[in-house]
Design an enzyme around this catalytic site. Structure first.
Site: not given
Ligand SMILES: Cc1cc2nc3c(=O)[nH]c(=O)nc-3n(C[C@H](O)[C@H](O)[C@H](O)COP(=O)(O)O)c2cc1C
Length: 345
Positions: A16, A18, A100, A142, A204, A228
């Site tokens: 997720p 946002a 978050c 989460k 991550g 991302r």
């Molecule tokens: C722009 C953005 C918005 C995010 N919004 C949420 C959210 O609403 N809820 C949540 O649990 N994590 C949120 N995250 C965290 C991601 O779900 C994820 O845990 C984090 O980006 C690490 O994973 P990645 O390295 O694959 O990006 C957000 C991350 C980003 C970059």
């Protein structure tokens, strides 16, 4: 990968995000191979339920099941109420966000700030599980590995969650204090997986099929979640899924396919957000798709000045057509002109 009574088609999940993982993007990711997608966070405060932003987030029309909605907040009763409300609106799985680090979330002691107060964590999880269990809706959690590196309490929180009846746990391999800096670590995820019976999802910095394989092997996790690296790259799910199944790389999309996917994404995006918001919120997606292609920066500078959707759509289509006429595009797959992506881009 199972969540309650749901069996997911694969174990490559959309994180997720946002402002990113809205319904059009989730649908596209699912169509391109994601086994599951959690919606953006919906506020637990009932006063916000009528806002345009929240009602958009509650709109699941046409979405492939199971519809999973994330909620965040620090008040157990309000969280329970929010969970029941979202189930009435179509959620089949409720995900609790304790991961978050955003100020807006943490300043009211929700998101990952909750990790500092395990008693409150337990009360929130109990309240939400009690609200969802009679409705037959599983609840997932989460979270991050802890508040900071000196207070990595993910293992305790994970045990607590399992005992309370949480159906699956997603762990982002960073602490709250890490924000998004440094590298995610997978030792904590591995330790948590070794202790739990419920499914564990590793999250991550997973940005390639090889990394996905390595993280699954190292942690023993049941699934991986991509955030991302999927921005502007929704086909990453089929690439990872294919690699996990076969050990071979799926070919990257051709320029032609990428053009078609982006234009289709834009059309769905405009329908979902309407003219005014649609043109503005589409800019970041376009920027992510084109990053790494030749002259993308100039194109984005021009595209960002456009303020109507029809013109924006035509600009994107025309730019890809121009690109296709470049000699490099004619010689082979899209990879030939955009050899590298990175999370930093
Ligand atoms: C722009 C953005 C918005 C995010 N919004 C949420 C959210 O609403 N809820 C949540 O649990 N994590 C949120 N995250 C965290 C991601 O779900 C994820 O845990 C984090 O980006 C690490 O994973 P990645 O390295 O694959 O990006 C957000 C991350 C980003 C970059």
């Amino acid at each position: 990968m199972r969540i309650g009574s749901w069996t997911l088609p694969n174990n490559v999940l959309v994180a997720p995000m946002a402002g990113v993982t809205d319904r059009p993007f989730r649908q596209l990711c699912k169509r391109l191979g994601a086994g599951y997608a959690v919606s953006e966070m919906a506020a637990s405060n009932p006063r916000l339920w009528d806002s345009v932003k929240t009602s958009r987030r509650l709109d699941h029309q046409g979405e492939i099941d199971p519809i999973a909605v994330q909620i965040a907040g620090a008040d157990p009763d309000m969280m329970a109420e929010a969970a029941a409300f979202n189930v009435r609106k179509g959620a089949r799985i409720i995900d609790i966000n304790m991961g978050c680090p955003a100020k807006k979330v943490c300043s009211v002691a929700s998101g990952s700030a909750l990790l500092r107060d395990e008693t409150l964590v337990a009360r929130i999880l109990q309240a939400v599980v009690a609200a969802c269990a009679p409705l037959g809706v599983p609840v997932t959690l989460k979270t991050r590995t802890g508040w900071d590196r000196e207070h990595r309490n993910a293992l305790r929180v994970a045990r607590l969650a399992q005992d309370i009846g949480i159906a699956a746990l997603t762990l982002h391999g960073r602490t709250r204090a890490d924000l998004y800096t440094g590298q995610a670590e997978y030792d904590t995820i591995r330790a948590v997986k070794a202790e739990l019976d419920i499914p564990v999802v590793a999250n991550g910095d997973i940005d390639s099929p090889e990394k996905a394989r390595a993280v699954l092997d190292y942690t023993g996790a049941d699934a991986i979640m991509i955030g991302r690296a999927a921005q502007g790259r929704p086909w990453i799910f089929r690439e990872i899924d294919h690699y996990l199944r076969t050990g071979r790389r799926h070919p990257p999309p051709t320029l032609r396919e990428m053009r078609a996917l982006l234009l289709e994404h834009l059309e769905d995006h405009y329908r979902f957000y309407g003219e005014h918001t649609g043109v503005r919120t589409a800019r970041k997606h376009i920027g992510w798709y084109v990053a790494g292609l030749p002259d993308a920066r100039d194109f984005c500078a021009r595209m960002n000045l456009i303020d109507n959707t029809a013109e924006q759509w035509r600009a994107v289509a025309g730019w890809f057509d121009e690109l296709a006429r470049e000699p490099a595009a004619a010689t082979g797959p899209f990879a030939a002109i955009a050899p590298a992506y990175s999370l930093a881009a």
